[in-house]
Design an enzyme around this catalytic site. Sequence first.
Site, PDB file in Angstrom:
ATOM      1  N   HIS A   1      10.951 -22.130   3.715  1.00  0.00           N
ATOM      2  CA  HIS A   1       9.716 -21.441   3.315  1.00  0.00           C
ATOM      3  C   HIS A   1      10.037 -20.056   2.747  1.00  0.00           C
ATOM      4  CE1 HIS A   1       5.345 -20.308   4.045  1.00  0.00           C
ATOM      5  NE2 HIS A   1       5.920 -19.119   3.933  1.00  0.00           N
ATOM      6  N   GLU A   2      10.870 -19.305   3.461  1.00  0.00           N
ATOM      7  CA  GLU A   2      11.178 -17.935   3.035  1.00  0.00           C
ATOM      8  C   GLU A   2      12.057 -17.909   1.783  1.00  0.00           C
ATOM      9  OE1 GLU A   2       9.286 -15.805   4.198  1.00  0.00           O
ATOM     10  OE2 GLU A   2       8.644 -16.879   5.989  1.00  0.00           O
TER      11      GLU A   2
ATOM     12  N   GLN B   1       7.461 -10.186  -0.194  1.00  0.00           N
ATOM     13  CA  GLN B   1       6.133 -10.158   0.412  1.00  0.00           C
ATOM     14  C   GLN B   1       5.708  -8.741   0.778  1.00  0.00           C
ATOM     15  OE1 GLN B   1       7.099 -13.561   3.262  1.00  0.00           O
ATOM     16  NE2 GLN B   1       4.890 -13.786   2.964  1.00  0.00           N
TER      17      GLN B   1
ATOM     18  N   GLY C   1       8.499 -15.552  10.028  1.00  0.00           N
ATOM     19  CA  GLY C   1       9.363 -15.315   8.878  1.00  0.00           C
ATOM     20  C   GLY C   1       8.716 -14.390   7.868  1.00  0.00           C
TER      21      GLY C   1
ATOM     22  N   CYS D   1       1.011 -18.789   5.828  1.00  0.00           N
ATOM     23  CA  CYS D   1       1.803 -17.786   5.111  1.00  0.00           C
ATOM     24  C   CYS D   1       1.041 -16.473   5.100  1.00  0.00           C
ATOM     25  CB  CYS D   1       2.073 -18.282   3.690  1.00  0.00           C
ATOM     26  SG  CYS D   1       3.052 -17.137   2.699  1.00  0.00           S
ATOM     27  N   LEU D   2       1.750 -15.392   5.374  1.00  0.00           N
ATOM     28  CA  LEU D   2       1.116 -14.072   5.338  1.00  0.00           C
ATOM     29  C   LEU D   2       0.571 -13.741   3.958  1.00  0.00           C
ATOM     30  CD1 LEU D   2       3.746 -12.121   7.462  1.00  0.00           C
ATOM     31  CD2 LEU D   2       1.420 -12.732   8.153  1.00  0.00           C
TER      32      LEU D   2
ATOM     33  N   HIS E   1       9.997 -18.251  -1.207  1.00  0.00           N
ATOM     34  CA  HIS E   1       9.425 -16.960  -1.641  1.00  0.00           C
ATOM     35  C   HIS E   1      10.385 -16.222  -2.577  1.00  0.00           C
ATOM     36  CE1 HIS E   1       5.607 -16.342   0.326  1.00  0.00           C
ATOM     37  NE2 HIS E   1       6.100 -16.738   1.497  1.00  0.00           N
TER      38      HIS E   1
END
Length: 146
Positions: free
Chosen positions: A131-132, A52, A47, A90-91, A135
């Site tokens: 999660h996304e 991001q 994702g 997470c990235l 963000h």
Amino acid sequence: MKMRIITDKKQLSKVCKPVDYKQSRQIANKMIMFMLSNKNINKNSIGLACNQLGLPGRIIIIKIKNKWVYFINPDITYKSDETIITEEGCLSVPNKTIKVKRSKEINISFIKDGRAKPSHYKNMDAIVIQHEIDHLNGILITDKEL
């Protein structure tokens, strides 16, 4: 200009604002191209949210059945009371996994072909979408750590 994953918490803590549908589709395509052109990131990721990459809008992409799918202006309209505790990476929070509580099932509404579309997700897809969307709302997994 080459895109890169943003890790600055101050930048990521801003709530994202929608942009028009045509621009959102272009951003979604940029996000997918970024993932496909960065093999190491793509291989281990499921994702990504537009902020991001420092991109405007309220767009997320998730990998469903090994294919990237985008959601424009996603909004969670229902969360099940049944929850799962997950170990999430997470990235934007590199080299860490964090325990987070998520709803097992969700309903979302998003824009598809210029119209609102409802959809239901459960298990891993529901976790990734939550999660996304966090963000997009300026929330990182470190903010939800158990």
